[in-house]
Design an enzyme around this catalytic site. Sequence first.
Site, mmCIF file in Angstrom:
data_model
loop_
_atom_site.group_PDB
_atom_site.id
_atom_site.type_symbol
_atom_site.label_atom_id
_atom_site.label_comp_id
_atom_site.label_asym_id
_atom_site.label_seq_id
_atom_site.Cartn_x
_atom_site.Cartn_y
_atom_site.Cartn_z
ATOM 1 N N ASP A 1 -4.886 -11.901 3.938
ATOM 2 C CA ASP A 1 -4.678 -10.454 3.880
ATOM 3 C C ASP A 1 -4.276 -10.037 2.464
ATOM 4 O OD1 ASP A 1 -4.240 -7.847 4.531
ATOM 5 O OD2 ASP A 1 -2.821 -8.249 6.157
ATOM 6 N N ASP A 2 -5.134 -9.288 1.805
ATOM 7 C CA ASP A 2 -4.860 -8.798 0.447
ATOM 8 C C ASP A 2 -4.759 -9.945 -0.567
ATOM 9 O OD1 ASP A 2 -4.576 -6.449 1.875
ATOM 10 O OD2 ASP A 2 -2.624 -5.906 1.046
ATOM 11 N N CYS B 1 -7.500 -2.993 5.032
ATOM 12 C CA CYS B 1 -7.348 -3.883 6.195
ATOM 13 C C CYS B 1 -8.124 -3.539 7.465
ATOM 14 C CB CYS B 1 -5.878 -3.965 6.583
ATOM 15 S SG CYS B 1 -4.756 -4.352 5.239
ATOM 16 N N LYS C 1 -2.614 -11.174 12.751
ATOM 17 C CA LYS C 1 -2.640 -9.707 12.681
ATOM 18 C C LYS C 1 -3.853 -9.129 13.409
ATOM 19 C CE LYS C 1 -3.472 -6.425 8.873
ATOM 20 N NZ LYS C 1 -3.099 -6.110 7.492
ATOM 21 N N HIS D 1 -4.369 -5.219 14.357
ATOM 22 C CA HIS D 1 -4.673 -4.005 13.577
ATOM 23 C C HIS D 1 -5.920 -3.269 14.049
ATOM 24 C CE1 HIS D 1 -4.107 -2.063 9.340
ATOM 25 N NE2 HIS D 1 -3.513 -1.397 10.322
ATOM 26 N N HIS E 1 0.044 -10.440 2.368
ATOM 27 C CA HIS E 1 0.314 -8.990 2.416
ATOM 28 C C HIS E 1 1.818 -8.742 2.331
ATOM 29 C CE1 HIS E 1 0.527 -4.936 4.167
ATOM 30 N NE2 HIS E 1 -0.792 -4.836 4.120
ATOM 31 N N ASP F 1 -9.501 -10.147 3.597
ATOM 32 C CA ASP F 1 -10.010 -8.904 4.222
ATOM 33 C C ASP F 1 -10.302 -7.809 3.211
ATOM 34 O OD1 ASP F 1 -7.327 -8.331 3.613
ATOM 35 O OD2 ASP F 1 -7.083 -7.042 5.368
ATOM 36 N N ASN F 2 -9.764 -7.953 2.012
ATOM 37 C CA ASN F 2 -10.035 -7.022 0.900
ATOM 38 C C ASN F 2 -9.421 -7.650 -0.347
ATOM 39 O OD1 ASN F 2 -7.718 -5.398 2.805
ATOM 40 N ND2 ASN F 2 -7.084 -5.898 0.725
ATOM 41 N N LYS G 1 -7.488 -3.780 -4.063
ATOM 42 C CA LYS G 1 -7.442 -3.163 -2.731
ATOM 43 C C LYS G 1 -7.626 -1.653 -2.826
ATOM 44 C CE LYS G 1 -4.405 -2.856 1.292
ATOM 45 N NZ LYS G 1 -3.173 -3.340 1.942
HETATM 46 CA CA CA Z 1 -5.652 -6.280 3.776
#
Ligand code: CA
Length: 488
Positions: free
Chosen positions: A42-43, A82, A138, A140, A226, A284-285, A309
């Site tokens: 994540d990130d 995300c 996660k 989301h 993240h 994810d990004n 991001k």
């Molecule tokens: Ca993310």
Amino acid sequence: MISTVLKQCFLLLLVFSCFTTSKGNEPERGEQRPNIIVILADDLGYNDVGFNGSKEVNTPQIDALANNGIIFSNGYVTHSYCGPSRAGLLTGRYQARFGMENNCEHAPSDPYHGLPLTEKLFSKRLQEVGYRTAIIGKWHNGSAAHFQPLQRGFDYFYGFLGGGHNYFPKDVDLRGNPYKIPIQENHGLGEFNEYLTTALSKHAVQFIKRNKDNPFMLYMAYNAPHAPLEAPQELINKYNHIEDKERRIYLAMVEAMDQGIGSIIDALKETDTFENTLIFFLSDNGGVYPEEWCKSFDWADNYPFRRGKVALTEGGIHVPFIAHWPAKITEPRKFEGLVSSLDIAATSVAIGGATDPDNLLEGINLLPYFTGEEKGSPHKALYWRLEEADNLWAIRTERYKYLHQPLPNVGLSFFNMIEDPYEENNIEGKHEKEQAELAELWNEWNEKNINNILFQTYPYNQEMKKVYNKLYQDRLKQSAAREVYIVK
Ligand code: CA
């Protein structure tokens, strides 16, 4: 009852255990279907893995997968943040097709706020053909009961429903902050008594061990790295030579994730499932970048790409992305063709012998590219739309990229991605014909999109708060006016 279920499972096993797919959806006899693990960071910054060149980070486990598998050097996600990126990955469809262009709030009382139920996730497609499926980490994609993982094709869930979570159990709090809610296991409370990344990894290991005799699909959605920036002190100490305190913690978070991935690999080896498990690893990004609205977010490294991001420049959408599968990827290499997170669902459905009768999946089955049977770029073009009302969009072909986003030194841009892969030389207006071709492609793609349907959550929550507040005030008034009876 239990024995009937067992019998059904046994029959399913009999039906499926002798099939695999090597081309599209055509099953072949004699081989066991592969397990599938999708590890989503994540990130994570593009340059925050060893295999992309970082000398600061310590990711030996991820690097070993990369160096023994395929590194997608043009691997993209479908959104620069995300929730929508995850919706694209899980459905295998551009999330603008079903209006999910914004992050879901953690809004358990909002029955409309989640990944639309009209969409079928690839977990469901695999579950239908006998895969055991899990999401750990996660979610989301909506917090109301009908949006939760067990309703979307997952047999097992350990993690949290919102967009992030604090990393230490001491922070768990039942009141309000979604980052502090108790960890959930299926529909109940999950055990949580150590650093979250470690807890997630342990539950993944247990899932693998429980399901070693089934084909399984594990969606390992770490929230690391993240924010909030939190890591075990002994790991942070390993980065004392790094001057920036936030980057020290961030690097420790990445290393904890890498260790967790190591424990997953160990579990696969112990259960003799490593050879025939396809592992995807990606972010994810892009990593965070200090944009105007988050000036202090400056701990990730997206080098050599611009920004991070939220941006539609490469830093936001061009991610570390690999595949590892000893049984089918026998020649480790870098792959230059355009690859999308959409391809994860398409590949999984194909190799798992699942179906897509309505041809909804928009990704490409990458298996022929893994084996070398197919060469070239799986995609002619990849597309992005952030929020349709705001005119934020991008398109990338093998050669060109055309985008619009009102960020400093971005705006309307056109790049030659072969000669200028780091987007340093904006040639907007200099190649009118090519620009028009990309515009036409994007418009064609956009015709099949719908409006964003996730605008209203925050106001909706505010409305709900008003409703509950009124009920509460009414109750107080009734209470004050009540007749007190006396017990005699
Ligand atoms: Ca993310």
